[in-house]
Each structure stands twice: as C-alpha cells, then as structure tokens.
Design a protein around this motif. Structure first.
Motif, PDB file in Angstrom:
ATOM      1  N   SER A  38      22.201   0.865  -0.406  1.00 31.74           N
ATOM      2  CA  SER A  38      23.117   1.969  -0.329  1.00 31.74           C
ATOM      3  C   SER A  38      22.604   3.139   0.224  1.00 31.74           C
ATOM      4  CB  SER A  38      23.253   2.466  -1.852  1.00 31.74           C
ATOM      5  OG  SER A  38      22.227   3.315  -2.294  1.00 31.74           O
ATOM      6  N   MET A  39      21.155   3.026   0.507  1.00 33.07           N
ATOM      7  CA  MET A  39      20.671   4.108   1.498  1.00 33.07           C
ATOM      8  C   MET A  39      20.360   3.617   2.953  1.00 33.07           C
ATOM      9  SD  MET A  39      20.590   7.196   0.000  1.00 33.07           S
ATOM     10  CE  MET A  39      19.278   8.000   0.793  1.00 33.07           C
TER      11      MET A  39
ATOM     12  N   TYR B 150      18.553   5.802 -10.219  1.00 37.49           N
ATOM     13  CA  TYR B 150      19.176   5.530  -8.974  1.00 37.49           C
ATOM     14  C   TYR B 150      18.697   6.607  -7.739  1.00 37.49           C
ATOM     15  CZ  TYR B 150      23.506   2.922 -10.099  1.00 37.49           C
ATOM     16  OH  TYR B 150      24.175   1.783 -10.693  1.00 37.49           O
TER      17      TYR B 150
ATOM     18  N   LYS C 168      20.025   8.533  -4.494  1.00 37.65           N
ATOM     19  CA  LYS C 168      21.018   8.955  -3.174  1.00 37.65           C
ATOM     20  C   LYS C 168      20.385  10.347  -2.649  1.00 37.65           C
ATOM     21  CE  LYS C 168      23.490   5.790  -5.162  1.00 37.65           C
ATOM     22  NZ  LYS C 168      23.680   4.441  -4.340  1.00 37.65           N
TER      23      LYS C 168
ATOM     24  N   SER D 288      22.106   6.587   9.183  1.00 37.32           N
ATOM     25  CA  SER D 288      23.083   6.082   8.200  1.00 37.32           C
ATOM     26  C   SER D 288      24.074   5.074   9.046  1.00 37.32           C
ATOM     27  CB  SER D 288      23.799   7.181   7.826  1.00 37.32           C
ATOM     28  OG  SER D 288      24.629   7.751   8.913  1.00 37.32           O
TER      29      SER D 288
ATOM     30  N   GLY E 100      25.079   7.848  -0.940  1.00 42.37           N
ATOM     31  CA  GLY E 100      24.421   7.201  -0.353  1.00 42.37           C
ATOM     32  C   GLY E 100      24.584   7.140   1.171  1.00 42.37           C
TER      33      GLY E 100
ATOM     34  N   ASN F 151      24.516   4.797   3.703  1.00 43.95           N
ATOM     35  CA  ASN F 151      25.350   3.581   3.742  1.00 43.95           C
ATOM     36  C   ASN F 151      26.599   3.871   3.255  1.00 43.95           C
ATOM     37  OD1 ASN F 151      26.300   1.144   4.467  1.00 43.95           O
ATOM     38  ND2 ASN F 151      24.733  -0.013   3.749  1.00 43.95           N
ATOM     39  N   ARG F 152      27.375   4.714   3.954  1.00 41.28           N
ATOM     40  CA  ARG F 152      28.725   5.234   3.123  1.00 41.28           C
ATOM     41  C   ARG F 152      29.471   4.062   2.751  1.00 41.28           C
ATOM     42  NH1 ARG F 152      28.835  10.626   4.982  1.00 41.28           N
ATOM     43  NH2 ARG F 152      26.696  11.396   4.148  1.00 41.28           N
TER      44      ARG F 152
ATOM     45  N   SER G 235      28.028   1.972  -0.861  1.00 41.94           N
ATOM     46  CA  SER G 235      27.122   2.615  -1.712  1.00 41.94           C
ATOM     47  C   SER G 235      27.968   2.794  -2.864  1.00 41.94           C
ATOM     48  CB  SER G 235      26.815   3.824  -0.885  1.00 41.94           C
ATOM     49  OG  SER G 235      26.150   4.782  -1.799  1.00 41.94           O
TER      50      SER G 235
ATOM     51  N   ASP H 131      28.367   5.510  -5.422  1.00 43.71           N
ATOM     52  CA  ASP H 131      27.978   6.876  -5.555  1.00 43.71           C
ATOM     53  C   ASP H 131      28.938   7.892  -6.265  1.00 43.71           C
ATOM     54  OD1 ASP H 131      29.697   7.462  -3.720  1.00 43.71           O
ATOM     55  OD2 ASP H 131      28.175   6.954  -2.174  1.00 43.71           O
TER      56      ASP H 131
END
Length: 473
Positions: free
Chosen positions: A157-158, A246, A248, A278, A422, A424-425, A428, A430
């Motif tokens: 996710s990041m 988590y 973020k 990203s 995150g 990694n849009r 993720s 989030d």
C-alpha cells in the motif's frame, strides 16, 4: 466492572503497604501519599533521598519505582525469585499477606552495607539466569512500548515509497509514548499468543487514553504507524492498543478539508502532497506482441498477472516514462474512475455519497473542540466517530437525534482525527475505505529502514542494500 476490580486492587495494595510501613516504624498514613510515600521508602530501605527525583524521568522512573519496592520487601526478608515475581505481578495479594503475617518483621535498611553483611544472600546459577532473563524482558518491553519498535511492511500500500519486506524503526518518542491501555499482556505478543493462538492480553485492567509529552505534533504527510480502527468491530472487538498496526501517510490533519478529483488529492482546496515514489495503475496496450513478465519482474514493476491486453501495471512516474518509450507499447491509459461512478465499500458506504477512490469528498476531518450540526447529511460521516471512537450512545428517532439519551442537534468532538492514505493510491486500503483515525490510535512515527528483504530476488540479491538506513520521507 473493570473500574471496580481496579479499585479493589488499589485498596489491597495500600492496605498491605500501610501494615509494612507500621512494621518499619513509620506512620501508616505515609503509605497513602504519592511521592512522599516513595521518599519514606528511601528512608526505610537506605536509598539516597534524591532517588525520588528520578521518578520524574520517563522510562527511568519505571526501573526506579520497581527497584524501590523490591528493596522494600527485601527489608522484610523477601528476596527469593518467586517473592520478587509475586511483588511485581500480584502485589495486591502478597502485600496484605506479608503485612498481616506476624512472622514477617522489619530487618533493617536493605540497601545498606550493614544489612548485606548481616543477612548475606548468595544467588544460585539458576537465579542469576532468571534475574537476567527477567531484566532483559522488562527492559525490552519498556523500550518497545515507550521508545522505539521494529515494524515490517507487509503489503504494497505504500509502494514505492516503502516496499514489501522493508523493516522499519518506529519512534514512540516523536509524538509521545502512549501509556499501555491494556497493560496485562504476554511479552512481545501484540494481540495473539504465538503457536497456541488466543488472546495475548487480559482486559480485566484497562487504562484510559494518556500520552506522555513528545518532541513534536503529527505533521501533514508524516508516515505514521497506527492501530487499525475497524478492529473495534466484530469479529475482533479488540482494545485500541491491541488492534493491528497499519502504516500510511497522514495526508489530512484535524480540521482539514479533504477531497480527490481525478485521483489528485486536494487539501483545503490546494493540491496535496504527491510522494515522489508513489505509483498508480495504468492500462498498457501493445502492438500485439505483449509484455515480457520477466522484464517487468526484473524492473520491480508490479502488475496484474491475470490481465491480458490491455495489461494492468502499477507504475511510478519514472517507470511510466520508461514503459511509454518501449517500441511495442502503443498506448498507456491511467485507470481513473469517472466522477459519477459509485464504488461500493467506499467511506461512508451511504447512498447519499456517490464517491470512489479517485473522486472523493469534500470532507472535513474532525478536530478537538469542533462542533458539527447533526442531520441526515452529517450522521453518515461522523456517526461512527461519535458512537465508537468517542464512546457515546447515538440513536436516530422520528423526532431527531439522541446522544446518551438526550436530544441533540449538534456534537462537539473530544479528540483530534487524521486522514491516512497509502502512497500506492490504487492498491491501498486506507481512509477512503474506513474513514478517520482517532488520535488515541496513533502508535508512532516511521523513522528509517534498518533492513530490506526482497522475496522476489535471487539468493544473492535478496537484501536491498541501497535501502538500509534509508530515512523515510
């Protein structure tokens, strides 16, 4: 029920201390006055009075506190391993017991040379090892709980700011160490017992949210570790500090207005921070020759292995430019949802809000002291905060909204909240899925990578040497 148990425990402990103080020739009431009580213990044990000042220093005060009380019971001849362990774990049992036992008498100042000469005590090898192990466990637990903790990135996710297999150090000091809210727990286990399973903590004693002073407040775009707020619900129903960790980026601060338009983040109407590494996902079209999966793997490009023409690739800006230049690539289209597309599972999961991960908001993040009007539009957004995170009974009736049984047309928030996303849009889970993160869920600030392990690499390049000791931005 927990408060009743806690009150009984405190009464038993102070009753036992009263009795021991009297046996040591002091006044019983002196055992009831915090700080002064510890000063009196220095007199009973023979420690220098300035030790009391060390109780004001975070972390150090824990060692001093237990050192004073263990030396206190040593004054009464209690220095076997099980007696020390009982003093730490079951003081509400052993203190009243020893205080009422006529055979337990005051022998003198246990910290003095005279006492050690008069009552010599040689530890066995087993006791030496036991003491060393206990000290190591206690020290490691305190360091992990109040100073710094290791954390591994488990998901993408990041990406590519943080990679799967990155091992981080997370500072508890930056934002202030959070006092353990569920203090009785198995050492080094977060919420589940290793091997055997089951809870690794006991909920009989709970402590309300408190945080020691830190070096800084959370700043916009910090990379933050926090407890996953949705584990307040079934099937987990975990206490706050035992919810999954988590990581973020805190893109929204208390009081900010957050929105996304065409996958671009806006904060208070201005373009939000875009991490340099990203990535987003794109549909990649070729001239029919396709893409070589091994080439993508070698370039560390994540892709959907089940997709075929168009291929679905997750790319940073740099990778996008490189893939666009490949001779057989004819077109690259970003996978961005249309603004009128309603996406299931997106916060607040209400038919009034047709949002998706690329087009979202505007939404105001609650801030401590901010008052919101309660109506059909705001309840879907802030109802969970009022009910779950701030512990109120919330009910919508035909004649209006009721909080804790009283009719209310507004609510003032007790805590600050944050919006975590995150880098990694498009890959993720989030805040766009589960909403706000309360301040009492904040664990710490990610500092740097101390090891990075690539499962996809060969034996010789599994360690990403270029990432070791890399600061996190």
């Amino acid at each position: 029920m927990g408060y009743i148990v806690f009150a009984i425990v405190l009464i038993l402990i102070h009753f036992g201390l009263w009795k021991l103080f009297v046996k040591a020739g002091r006044k019983g009431w002196e055992s009831l006055v915090p700080i002064y009580r510890e000063y009196v213990i220095t007199k009973i044990t023979g420690h220098p009075a300035w030790w009391v000042a060390l109780l004001l220093i975070p972390i150090v005060n824990i060692f001093i506190f237990y050192g004073l009380y263990l030396d206190l019971v040593k004054c009464f001849g209690k220095r076997r391993f099980w007696e020390y362990a009982a003093m730490v774990l079951l003081p509400f049992v052993v203190l009243p017991w020893w205080g009422n036992d006529p055979k337990v008498v005051y022998l003198g100042q246990s910290f003095s040379a005279e006492f050690k000469e008069k009552y010599p005590y040689k530890k066995s090898v087993a006791r030496e090892w036991a003491d060393a192990i206990v000290f190591a466990v206690v020290a490691a637990t305190l360091i992990r709980g109040f100073l710094i903790e290791a954390y591994m990135i488990p998901t993408g996710s990041m990406e590519k700011s943080l990679l799967v297999g990155d091992f981080l150090f997370v500072s508890k000091l930056n934002y202030g160490p959070r006092i353990p809210m569920t203090p009785v727990a198995f050492p080094f286990a977060h919420h589940t017992m290793p091997i055997v399973g089951g809870k690794a903590y006991w909920e009989g004693i709970k402590i309300g949210y408190k945080r020691l002073p830190g070096f800084q407040d959370i700043e916009r775009n910090d990379v933050v570790v926090f407890n996953y707020p949705m584990e307040a619900d079934a099937p987990f129903n975990r206490p706050i500090d035992k919810r999954e960790n988590y990581i973020k980026r805190a893109v929204g601060m208390p009081g900010d207005t957050i929105s996304l338009r065409g996958a671009n983040l806006y904060v208070n109407g201005e373009p939000g921070f875009k991490p340099p590494h990203s990535q987003m996902d794109y549909y990649v079209y070729t001239d029919g020759t396709g893409l070589n999966p091994q080439r993508l793997t070698d370039m560390r490009i994540d892709y959907n292995p089940y997709a075929r023409e168009p291929y679905q690739l997750f790319l940073t800006d740099e990778a996008y430019e490189e893939v666009k230049g490949w001779a057989n690539v004819t077109k690259i289209v970003p996978n961005i949802r249309h603004q009128d597309t309603h996406e299931p599972g997106i916060f607040p999961s209400n038919s009034l809000y047709h949002w998706n991960i690329d087009n979202f908001g505007p939404l105001v993040i609650p801030k401590q002291g901010w008052t919101v009007t309660l109506d059909s539009l705001t309840l879907p957004l802030y109802g969970r905060v009022i009910r779950v995170y701030e512990g109120n009974e919330l009910e919508s009736r035909s004649d209006g909204v009721y909080i804790n049984g009283a009719k209310a047309d507004s609510y003032t928030f007790k805590m600050n909240y944050y919006w975590m996303m995150g880098d990694n849009r498009h890959n993720s889970e989030d805040a766009r899925t589960w909403g706000f993160v309360p301040e009492d869920h904040i664990v710490g600030k990610a500092l740097f990578v101390w090891l990075s392990w690539d499962e996809k690499g060969t034996f010789f390049d599994k360690i990403r040497w270029n990432r070791i000791f890399m600061g996190i931005k």
